[in-house]
Design an enzyme around this catalytic site. Structure first.
Site, PDB file in Angstrom:
ATOM      1  N   ASP A  15      46.051  44.440  38.226  1.00  0.00           N
ATOM      2  CA  ASP A  15      45.388  45.754  38.238  1.00  0.00           C
ATOM      3  C   ASP A  15      44.786  46.094  36.859  1.00  0.00           C
ATOM      4  O   ASP A  15      43.601  45.851  36.640  1.00  0.00           O
ATOM      5  CB  ASP A  15      46.375  46.838  38.710  1.00  0.00           C
ATOM      6  CG  ASP A  15      45.697  48.053  39.326  1.00  0.00           C
ATOM      7  OD1 ASP A  15      44.472  48.039  39.473  1.00  0.00           O
ATOM      8  OD2 ASP A  15      46.406  49.012  39.673  1.00  0.00           O
ATOM      9  N   ASP A  16      45.594  46.663  35.969  1.00  0.00           N
ATOM     10  CA  ASP A  16      45.122  47.050  34.627  1.00  0.00           C
ATOM     11  C   ASP A  16      46.149  46.545  33.610  1.00  0.00           C
ATOM     12  O   ASP A  16      46.926  47.338  33.044  1.00  0.00           O
ATOM     13  CB  ASP A  16      45.007  48.580  34.544  1.00  0.00           C
ATOM     14  CG  ASP A  16      44.041  49.124  35.580  1.00  0.00           C
ATOM     15  OD1 ASP A  16      42.820  48.974  35.391  1.00  0.00           O
ATOM     16  OD2 ASP A  16      44.518  49.670  36.593  1.00  0.00           O
ATOM     17  N   HIS A  64      40.873  45.180  37.129  1.00  0.00           N
ATOM     18  CA  HIS A  64      39.780  46.006  36.598  1.00  0.00           C
ATOM     19  C   HIS A  64      39.512  45.543  35.172  1.00  0.00           C
ATOM     20  O   HIS A  64      40.412  45.602  34.325  1.00  0.00           O
ATOM     21  CB  HIS A  64      40.184  47.479  36.575  1.00  0.00           C
ATOM     22  CG  HIS A  64      40.546  48.016  37.925  1.00  0.00           C
ATOM     23  ND1 HIS A  64      39.660  48.716  38.703  1.00  0.00           N
ATOM     24  CD2 HIS A  64      41.699  47.935  38.641  1.00  0.00           C
ATOM     25  CE1 HIS A  64      40.249  49.057  39.841  1.00  0.00           C
ATOM     26  NE2 HIS A  64      41.490  48.594  39.837  1.00  0.00           N
ATOM     27  N   HIS A  88      40.264  50.428  47.456  1.00  0.00           N
ATOM     28  CA  HIS A  88      41.615  50.890  47.132  1.00  0.00           C
ATOM     29  C   HIS A  88      42.002  51.896  48.214  1.00  0.00           C
ATOM     30  O   HIS A  88      41.231  52.828  48.510  1.00  0.00           O
ATOM     31  CB  HIS A  88      41.631  51.614  45.792  1.00  0.00           C
ATOM     32  CG  HIS A  88      41.594  50.728  44.585  1.00  0.00           C
ATOM     33  ND1 HIS A  88      40.625  49.808  44.364  1.00  0.00           N
ATOM     34  CD2 HIS A  88      42.452  50.644  43.518  1.00  0.00           C
ATOM     35  CE1 HIS A  88      40.867  49.189  43.211  1.00  0.00           C
ATOM     36  NE2 HIS A  88      41.973  49.680  42.681  1.00  0.00           N
ATOM     37  N   GLU A 143      47.457  53.681  47.874  1.00  0.00           N
ATOM     38  CA  GLU A 143      48.196  53.573  46.603  1.00  0.00           C
ATOM     39  C   GLU A 143      48.963  54.893  46.420  1.00  0.00           C
ATOM     40  O   GLU A 143      50.191  54.896  46.374  1.00  0.00           O
ATOM     41  CB  GLU A 143      47.210  53.332  45.441  1.00  0.00           C
ATOM     42  CG  GLU A 143      47.861  53.218  44.073  1.00  0.00           C
ATOM     43  CD  GLU A 143      46.830  53.092  42.934  1.00  0.00           C
ATOM     44  OE1 GLU A 143      45.640  53.425  43.147  1.00  0.00           O
ATOM     45  OE2 GLU A 143      47.234  52.685  41.825  1.00  0.00           O
ATOM     46  N   HIS A 156      42.737  41.424  42.140  1.00  0.00           N
ATOM     47  CA  HIS A 156      42.702  42.874  41.881  1.00  0.00           C
ATOM     48  C   HIS A 156      42.905  43.084  40.394  1.00  0.00           C
ATOM     49  O   HIS A 156      44.037  43.124  39.898  1.00  0.00           O
ATOM     50  CB  HIS A 156      43.796  43.557  42.710  1.00  0.00           C
ATOM     51  CG  HIS A 156      43.805  45.059  42.610  1.00  0.00           C
ATOM     52  ND1 HIS A 156      44.357  45.858  43.586  1.00  0.00           N
ATOM     53  CD2 HIS A 156      43.351  45.911  41.656  1.00  0.00           C
ATOM     54  CE1 HIS A 156      44.243  47.136  43.235  1.00  0.00           C
ATOM     55  NE2 HIS A 156      43.645  47.184  42.050  1.00  0.00           N
TER      56      HIS A 156
END
Ligand code: ADE
Ligand code: ZN
Length: 345
Positions: A278-279, A19, A197, A200, A17
């Site tokens: 994630d980021d 991005h 997703h 969340e 996961h």
């Protein structure tokens, strides 16, 4: 005892996961802004970093989409992806499943081909230089409408051999998975693996919809699934993996503090939990930082950490031979760590 950081660092793992636009470090954002002569709505790296205080997912997305505006040429997408792969390699990531958001770029007049070709060239080099395998997953922006998602899927068809999955991201509240039921049906017919997703910020019901309406085989985040015991039982029974992102959850106020993160409870419930970043440029850490943060806050033991790494490989889209090889490497690393523990006085 081996400290947690070096234990985590020694384990081969997969990241599922991530991005690619979320790996844009502020220094790189300014370098791209300068070379492409495009403005950033921040005056300096420090001012941009200071903006990394997010009350919720949407507050983060506003900054994330603004920064993505500096990505113009294929070489920007290449350099961005390469910078991530160097970090991942340093964290002993052996396999990465990388999300990208084409609509963030095509909406600004950048060709789909420019984006995919830059990312793929770097992924190919990552395989050659680091032996790091990867899969590319196209994420549809759920705040946009169905017809734009259909157009994006059509643009992806010539890259069917490079893009293995279709996911769903962006602002979750008010954008339920069922909005994209028909797009995902077409994506599955075309052979894309469906992921989404869900849970969340959205309710457990959105996780249920991701399974039932989109036929998602993996849930990204999934935290709020815990509100519904029947849903948890189904996720456990069907071994649907959750790609959990602890530092993201902290930064986006999905949890109040790391000590109240549900990851340990998820493991105890028998869910197939994985740890991901994630980021990472925005949330203060790459994948190993996520393992370390959650292990320290929740008192995870070495066996839990090995289980999380094993889940990451099990839950990946690798083919059977590659999966078996990587699981073997993980087992060997875990055994050698145990032995070095045992040999200490
Ligand atoms: N896009 C990038 N990061 C995201 C996240 N954590 N949730 C939804 N959409 C995203
Ligand atoms: Zn995400």
């Amino acid at each position: 005892m081996t400290d947690i950081a070096s234990f985590v660092a020694k384990l081969p793992k997969a990241e599922l996961h991530l991005h690619i636009e979320g790996t844009l470090e502020p220094e790189l954002a300014f370098a791209f802004a300068e070379r492409n002569d495009v403005p950033l709505p921040y005056r300096s790296v420090d001012e941009l970093r200071a903006a990394y205080r997010f009350a919720d997912l949407q507050a983060f997305l506003d900054v994330y989409y603004a920064c993505a505006g500096v990505l113009i040429e294929s070489r920007d997408f290449y350099d961005l992806t390469w910078a991530y792969l160097e970090r991942a390699h340093a964290d002993n990531v052996r396999h990465a499943e990388v999300f990208f958001d084409p609509q963030t770029h095509t909406g600004r007049g950048i060709d789909f081909a420019t984006v995919v070709e830059g990312i793929c060239a770097a992924l190919d080099d990552g395989r050659r230089e680091f032996g790091l395998s990867s899969r590319l997953i196209l994420c549809l922006l759920r705040h946009l409408d169905e017809s734009e998602a259909f157009d994006t899927l059509a643009a992806a068809m010539p890259y069917r051999d490079r893009i293995v999955g279709v996911g769903l991201d962006s602002g979750e509240r008010g954008n339920p998975p069922r909005k994209f039921e028909r797009v995902f049906e077409r994506a599955r017919e075309a052979g894309f693996v469906p992921v989404a997703h869900a849970g969340e910020e959205g309710p457990a019901e959105y996780v249920r919809e991701a399974l039932d309406s989109l036929e998602a085989v993996r849930i990204d985040h999934g935290n709020n699934a815990l509100e519904d015991p029947d849903l948890v039982a189904e996720l456990v029974r069907r071994r649907i993996p959750l790609t959990v992102c602890p530092l993201s959850n902290l930064k986006l106020c999905v949890v109040d503090d790391m000590a109240s993160h549900p990851l340990k409870r998820m493991l105890e419930l028998g869910l197939v939990v994985t740890v991901n970043s994630d980021d990472p440029a925005y949330f203060g850490g790459y994948v190993n930082d996520n393992y370390i943060a959650v292990a320290k806050a929740l008192g995870l033991g070495e066996a839990d950490i090995v289980k999380l790494a094993r889940n990451s490989i099990d839950a990946s889209l690798l083919d059977e031979a590659e999966r078996t090889r990587l699981l073997g490497e993980l087992a060997a690393a875990a055994t050698s760590l145990e032995r070095s523990e045992g040999s200490k006085p």
